[in-house]
Every structure is written in structure tokens, then in C-alpha cells.
Design an enzyme around this catalytic site. Structure first.
Site, mmCIF file in Angstrom:
data_model
loop_
_atom_site.group_PDB
_atom_site.id
_atom_site.type_symbol
_atom_site.label_atom_id
_atom_site.label_comp_id
_atom_site.label_asym_id
_atom_site.label_seq_id
_atom_site.Cartn_x
_atom_site.Cartn_y
_atom_site.Cartn_z
ATOM 1 C CG ASP A 142 19.511 40.592 50.845
ATOM 2 O OD1 ASP A 142 18.569 40.471 51.614
ATOM 3 O OD2 ASP A 142 19.758 40.001 51.731
ATOM 4 N N GLY A 143 18.922 37.580 47.416
ATOM 5 C CA GLY A 143 18.922 37.473 45.780
ATOM 6 C C GLY A 143 17.397 37.341 45.010
ATOM 7 C CG ASN A 197 25.721 42.035 46.373
ATOM 8 O OD1 ASN A 197 24.977 42.783 47.828
ATOM 9 N ND2 ASN A 197 25.526 41.285 46.349
ATOM 10 C CG HIS A 255 48.953 34.051 39.603
ATOM 11 N ND1 HIS A 255 48.845 34.338 38.288
ATOM 12 C CD2 HIS A 255 48.248 33.258 39.816
ATOM 13 C CE1 HIS A 255 47.879 33.167 37.718
ATOM 14 N NE2 HIS A 255 48.040 32.317 38.635
ATOM 15 C CG ASP A 293 41.285 32.224 42.719
ATOM 16 O OD1 ASP A 293 42.792 31.222 41.850
ATOM 17 O OD2 ASP A 293 41.132 31.145 43.666
ATOM 18 C CB THR A 347 27.453 41.547 53.997
ATOM 19 O OG1 THR A 347 26.403 42.106 53.211
ATOM 20 C CG2 THR A 347 27.439 42.863 55.429
ATOM 21 C CG ASN A 380 34.536 42.405 51.146
ATOM 22 O OD1 ASN A 380 35.713 42.678 50.642
ATOM 23 N ND2 ASN A 380 34.013 42.759 51.918
ATOM 24 C CB SER A 391 32.758 34.601 51.095
ATOM 25 O OG SER A 391 33.583 34.829 49.782
ATOM 26 C CB ALA A 423 43.344 32.854 45.752
#
Length: 278
Positions: free
Chosen positions: A66-67, A141, A171, A173, A184, A187, A189, A208
Site C-alpha cells: 500500500d505504501g 490517507n 493538549h 501529541d 485503517t 487513525n 493505531s 494522546a
């Protein structure tokens, strides 16, 4: 018509290069005009050109994971693309290597007869500066806005507004906006929801967050702005590659890109792909 085909093989992958050589031989025998990417051309002694030059082709075949397909899609704009899967999951690459020759030759025959190929349109996202004049390359993506680095002491304050109304400010990351295609990827992850590929939606997911809100699913034409502050440096990133350094306070607008991506040929089975996720 004489179909014009581009072939891009995953870099330094002998299996991909061998398949590219097989496709070149078969398509040229059928009278198609074929070029390969420059790295592949050097490996198999075929006519080569930069991937960006394949934007004028009738069809581009991406051989890899996919990359590889994401890279090709960034370079060729709205040109139809077919993915041959040499990777593990393959949400975008639907064609197995053993089937590639038959599928590609059938698509070229269709091009010769009708001048077009069947496919599915994939939404892309555009990130632009609200207070500065810049635009990132479209993202298939996701678009991500984040602070100088991930982890303790590296985040920033990001306000998310939806159609001019604040959804959340915390606040974090970072905050990402993804398409169904990207649900997939990053998002997922970060704990965001899976979105069925044909759904007409976008997803906003915090990373986070100290004051976390659930991921938000919105309509594609929603006006989304991500305003970042509380740090000296931040970044807006498209599909993990194209990036813009920000000097907060700064606001990024995320909208649908003008051009979608046409994924040609057979479509990957979404649920089979999920079975391969770790």
C-alpha cells in the site's frame, strides 16, 4: 486507441521488478505503449521515466504494498491506478501477483475498446494555511497536525472546529483528519474507528489528548480547522511525507481535494484485510 501504461515497481524488490518485466513484454506484444519508473528501468532495461511523468498515461500499475501505491498516487494525480499486492495487508492493492498479467491485459483491452477503465473513486484531503499562503499535496490517507515531537513535553494545544464551532481543545501529541481509506492506517493505531471504504465520511482523531474526546465522524464537505498553539514549532503533514513547518499560533484548514484517485480493476476485500491486521 493505443493504451499508454505506466508501471511502478517497489524499489529494490526483485520480485516486483520481475513482474514488471513480464508485464512490459506482454503489453508491448499487444501494442500498448509502456514505460516504467526510472529505478525499475535500470534493473530490467525497459523504457523509463519519472513517476510524475506518468500522469498523462491511461493507466498506471503499482507493484508492491500500500505504501508504494500511496507514493504513486501522489505523483500521478487523477490517472487510474491498479495495485498489485506484494505486501502483507493490501487494503488498496487488490490483485495477487499470479493474477496480475490477466487483470492488466484485460484492462488494456478495455482501454482500447472504450477509452476508459472501471474503478472506484477515492476521496483525498487538502491541507491549507488559513493565515499563510501554502497548500500541501493531497492526502489519500490523512492530514496530521502535531507539535515538535511526540511524547512528554513534545505536544501542543490544538483546537478543533467543525463548521466554525469548537468541538474540542486539548493538549495533544497531534490531531489527524482521515478519509475512509486512511481509517485503517494512522487513525486506527491511535484508537480511531474503522470506516467502510465506500462510506461518505471523514474522521477526526486526537492523539494522546490530556482531555480526550471520542473520534468524530463528519460529512466530507464539513469545514474543519485545526488551530495549534502552546509551542514554538509544529507541523502539518500529508500522508506522512509532504510537510509544512508551522510557527504557532497557526490554523490549518482541511477540506476535500478537487481531484480524487481512481482505483482501477478489482477491489480489495475490506474484511480480508482486517483479518491480516495485528
Amino acid at each position: 486507441m493505443e493504451a499508454a501504461v505506466g508501471i511502478v515497481a517497489q524499489r529494490d524488490n526483485e520480485r516486483a521488478q520481475e513482474l514488471a518485466a513480464t508485464l512490459v513484454d506482454a503489453l508491448e506484444r499487444e501494442g500498448a505503449g509502456v514505460i516504467v519508473d526510472e529505478a525499475t528501468g535500470g534493473a530490467i532495461e525497459a523504457t523509463a521515466a519519472p513517476v510524475s511523468a506518468m500522469e498523462s498515461r491511461n493507466l498506471v500499475v503499482s507493484i508492491g504494498g500500500d505504501g508504494t501505491l500511496l507514493f504513486v498516487a501522489r505523483e500521478i494525480g487523477a490517472t487510474p491506478i491498479l495495485g498489485v499486492n506484494l505486501g502483507e495487508v493490501g487494503f488498496l492493492n487488490a490483485v495477487a501477483p499470479d493474477d496480475a498479467l490477466a487483470v492488466v491485459t484485460d484492462l488494456v483491452s478495455q482501454l482500447d475498446e472504450t477509452g476508459d477503465v472501471d474503478g472506484r473513486e477515492l476521496t483525498r484531503l487538502q491541507a491549507t494555511g488559513v493565515d499563510e499562503d501554502w497548500t500541501l499535496e493531497p492526502a489519500l490517507n490523512e492530514v496530521l497536525v502535531h507539535g515538535p515531537r511526540r511524547g512528554p513535553g513534545g505536544g501542543a494545544t490544538v483546537e478543533v472546529c467543525v463548521d466554525g464551532q469548537e468541538y474540542t481543545e486539548s493538549h495533544v501529541d497531534g490531531v489527524l483528519v482521515c478519509t475512509p481509506t486512511g481509517s485503517t492506517a494512522y487513525n486506527l493505531s491511535e484508537g480511531g474507528p474503522l470506516v467502510y471504504p465506500t462510506a461518505d465520511a471523514l474522521v477526526v482523531t486526537q492523539m494522546a489528548a490530556t482531555e480526550s474526546m471520542p473520534s468524530l465522524v463528519v460529512e466530507p464537505d464539513t469545514e474543519l480547522t485545526l488551530s495549534i498553539s502552546g509551542t514554538e514549532t509544529a507541523y502539518a503533514i500529508s500522508d506522512g511525507r509532504n510537510r509544512r513547518r508551522l510557527e504557532p499560533p497557526a490554523t490549518v484548514s482541511v477540506t476535500l481535494a478537487d481531484d480524487s484517485v481512481t482505483l482501477a480493476g478489482p477491489q480489495a476485500n475490506f474484511f480480508d484485510g482486517l483479518d491480516k491486521l495485528e
